[in-house]
Design a protein around this motif. Structure first.
Motif, PDB file in Angstrom:
ATOM      1  N   MET A 150       0.839  -1.206   0.000  1.00 55.25           N
ATOM      2  CA  MET A 150       0.000   0.000   0.000  1.00 55.25           C
ATOM      3  C   MET A 150       0.869   1.249   0.000  1.00 55.25           C
ATOM      4  N   PHE A 151       1.958   1.197   0.760  1.00 48.04           N
ATOM      5  CA  PHE A 151       2.881   2.336   0.800  1.00 48.04           C
ATOM      6  C   PHE A 151       3.423   2.622  -0.599  1.00 48.04           C
ATOM      7  N   LEU A 152       3.838   1.549  -1.288  1.00 42.19           N
ATOM      8  CA  LEU A 152       4.394   1.753  -2.630  1.00 42.19           C
ATOM      9  C   LEU A 152       3.341   2.274  -3.594  1.00 42.19           C
ATOM     10  N   ASP A 153       2.090   1.801  -3.437  1.00 45.98           N
ATOM     11  CA  ASP A 153       0.987   2.322  -4.256  1.00 45.98           C
ATOM     12  C   ASP A 153       0.842   3.820  -4.065  1.00 45.98           C
ATOM     13  N   VAL A 154       0.733   4.215  -2.790  1.00 46.73           N
ATOM     14  CA  VAL A 154       0.510   5.636  -2.474  1.00 46.73           C
ATOM     15  C   VAL A 154       1.695   6.464  -2.959  1.00 46.73           C
ATOM     16  N   PHE A 155       2.903   5.941  -2.772  1.00 45.23           N
ATOM     17  CA  PHE A 155       4.103   6.647  -3.228  1.00 45.23           C
ATOM     18  C   PHE A 155       4.060   6.864  -4.731  1.00 45.23           C
ATOM     19  N   ARG A 156       3.733   5.794  -5.454  1.00 43.65           N
ATOM     20  CA  ARG A 156       3.710   5.869  -6.923  1.00 43.65           C
ATOM     21  C   ARG A 156       2.663   6.879  -7.395  1.00 43.65           C
ATOM     22  N   THR A 174       1.280   9.441  -5.665  1.00 45.64           N
ATOM     23  CA  THR A 174       1.478  10.818  -5.211  1.00 45.64           C
ATOM     24  C   THR A 174       2.745  11.440  -5.792  1.00 45.64           C
ATOM     25  N   LEU A 175       3.720  10.623  -6.154  1.00 49.64           N
ATOM     26  CA  LEU A 175       4.970  11.159  -6.701  1.00 49.64           C
ATOM     27  C   LEU A 175       4.729  11.888  -8.015  1.00 49.64           C
ATOM     28  N   THR A 176       3.846  11.355  -8.842  1.00 50.24           N
ATOM     29  CA  THR A 176       3.605  11.974 -10.144  1.00 50.24           C
ATOM     30  C   THR A 176       2.733  13.218  -9.942  1.00 50.24           C
ATOM     31  N   PRO A 177       3.115  14.348 -10.559  1.00 49.37           N
ATOM     32  CA  PRO A 177       2.411  15.604 -10.286  1.00 49.37           C
ATOM     33  C   PRO A 177       0.951  15.620 -10.740  1.00 49.37           C
ATOM     34  N   PHE A 178       0.565  14.734 -11.661  1.00 49.48           N
ATOM     35  CA  PHE A 178      -0.831  14.759 -12.102  1.00 49.48           C
ATOM     36  C   PHE A 178      -1.781  14.213 -11.039  1.00 49.48           C
ATOM     37  N   THR A 179      -1.287  13.353 -10.155  1.00 48.88           N
ATOM     38  CA  THR A 179      -2.213  12.653  -9.257  1.00 48.88           C
ATOM     39  C   THR A 179      -1.738  12.696  -7.805  1.00 48.88           C
ATOM     40  N   ILE A 180      -2.698  12.786  -6.870  1.00 44.55           N
ATOM     41  CA  ILE A 180      -2.402  12.690  -5.439  1.00 44.55           C
ATOM     42  C   ILE A 180      -3.409  11.728  -4.827  1.00 44.55           C
ATOM     43  N   ALA A 181      -2.925  10.762  -4.078  1.00 38.97           N
ATOM     44  CA  ALA A 181      -3.840   9.829  -3.417  1.00 38.97           C
ATOM     45  C   ALA A 181      -4.474  10.528  -2.219  1.00 38.97           C
ATOM     46  N   LEU A 182      -5.778  10.264  -2.025  1.00 40.27           N
ATOM     47  CA  LEU A 182      -6.493  10.913  -0.915  1.00 40.27           C
ATOM     48  C   LEU A 182      -7.015   9.898   0.084  1.00 40.27           C
ATOM     49  N   GLY A 183      -6.576   8.667  -0.031  1.00 41.07           N
ATOM     50  CA  GLY A 183      -7.093   7.651   0.883  1.00 41.07           C
ATOM     51  C   GLY A 183      -7.950   6.641   0.140  1.00 41.07           C
ATOM     52  N   LEU A 184      -8.594   5.794   0.927  1.00 43.77           N
ATOM     53  CA  LEU A 184      -9.351   4.696   0.311  1.00 43.77           C
ATOM     54  C   LEU A 184     -10.800   5.089   0.083  1.00 43.77           C
ATOM     55  N   GLU A 185     -11.375   4.519  -0.963  1.00 42.73           N
ATOM     56  CA  GLU A 185     -12.823   4.609  -1.156  1.00 42.73           C
ATOM     57  C   GLU A 185     -13.489   3.764  -0.075  1.00 42.73           C
ATOM     58  N   PRO A 186     -14.769   4.012   0.182  1.00 37.97           N
ATOM     59  CA  PRO A 186     -15.445   3.198   1.198  1.00 37.97           C
ATOM     60  C   PRO A 186     -15.433   1.696   0.870  1.00 37.97           C
ATOM     61  N   ASP A 187     -15.316   1.322  -0.393  1.00 36.58           N
ATOM     62  CA  ASP A 187     -15.302  -0.113  -0.712  1.00 36.58           C
ATOM     63  C   ASP A 187     -13.974  -0.763  -0.341  1.00 36.58           C
ATOM     64  N   GLY A 188     -12.937   0.026  -0.068  1.00 32.90           N
ATOM     65  CA  GLY A 188     -11.657  -0.530   0.352  1.00 32.90           C
ATOM     66  C   GLY A 188     -10.845  -1.146  -0.762  1.00 32.90           C
ATOM     67  N   GLN A 189     -11.344  -1.103  -1.982  1.00 32.31           N
ATOM     68  CA  GLN A 189     -10.633  -1.727  -3.099  1.00 32.31           C
ATOM     69  C   GLN A 189     -10.017  -0.703  -4.046  1.00 32.31           C
TER      70      GLN A 189
END
Lengths: 108, 143
Positions: B98-104, B106-121
């Motif tokens: 999950m850490f690597l997902d979020v890193f990947r 958020t690192l790119t300037p077009f996208t920022i992760a904001l957490g999980l959707e309620p479905d968790g997937q």
């Protein structure tokens, strides 16, 4: 043109581009754009611009490579994860389904 | 092997940091580094699936040059639009993935992760993209 001159030029170029990235990404902080948009710009400035500067320094002071590499690694990880933390904390708090301890609890 | 992988990974990563920090590869320093790496507390982790881990590491590595490409495109773009998109989660049960997902993301300037959707997937991802060229005329704005 010797190797030293090439690396000197490349280092200046990297430092310069890094500085451009910094200013481009920091300027939106003073504008009235949305919070998330500022964070997008900051990831350009903080993470990518600073990484270019460190690469420029790496060419300039090669004997300090262990510390500069450590700085590069830490910068990439911390900046990115701080960006994520700031973005996530700016969101209204949402309760994930299925994890609430007390379903009867009144939403505040 | 799969059970040992988390221990091996965290220890070698810590040892790498130790060596970079001290810049000293003498035997005594390496021994101290191994001792420190083993003595620091570790998170309990499920056995790591090697293939998924390698894939996530590779994707994170590739994200670095992609981030620079996106930064340049962001800088030259005149018209940007904000959107919320969804991105699938690799494996919710393994923190490192999950850490690597979020890193990947958020690192790119077009996208920022904001957490999980309620479905968790899926991750909620905030995207800032150059506006797509649309052929239809823009909608009438109400004054």
């Amino acid at each position: 043109m010797g190797l030293a001159a090439i690396s000197e030029t490349a280092s200046l170029l990297l430092l310069g581009i890094g500085l451009v990235f910094w200013f481009w990404g920091t300027w939106p902080l003073l504008e009235t754009s949305s919070y998330a948009r500022k964070l997008h710009a900051l990831s350009v400035a903080d993470t990518l611009g600073s990484a270019l500067m460190l690469l420029g320094l790496l060419l300039r002071i090669p004997r300090q490579w262990p510390l500069l590499t450590l700085g590069l690694l830490a910068l990439m990880l911390w900046n990115t994860i701080f960006g994520y933390v700031l973005a996530t904390c700016s969101q209204p708090r949402r309760r994930p389904t299925g994890l609430s301890r007390n379903p009867q609890e009144e939403p505040r | 092997m799969r059970r040992l992988l988390p221990l091996l990974l965290s220890t070698s990563f810590r040892l790498l940091l130790w060596c970079l920090l001290t810049a000293d590869l003498s035997r005594l320093n390496l021994l101290i580094g191994v001792a420190v790496a083993l003595a620091l507390p570790r998170a309990r982790s499920r056995p790591l699936p090697l293939r998924e881990l390698l894939r996530a590491l590779w994707l994170s590595l590739v994200a670095v040059p992609r981030a620079y490409g996106e930064a340049l495109r962001l800088m030259v773009a005149s018209d940007l639009e904000e959107r919320m998109v969804r991105e699938p989660v690799t494996d919710r049960t393994i923190p490192l993935l999950m850490f690597l997902d979020v890193f990947r993301i958020t690192l790119t300037p077009f996208t920022i992760a904001l957490g999980l959707e309620p479905d968790g997937q899926h991750y909620r991802v905030h995207a800032l993209l150059p506006r797509r060229q649309t052929l239809r005329p823009p909608a009438e704005e109400t004054p």
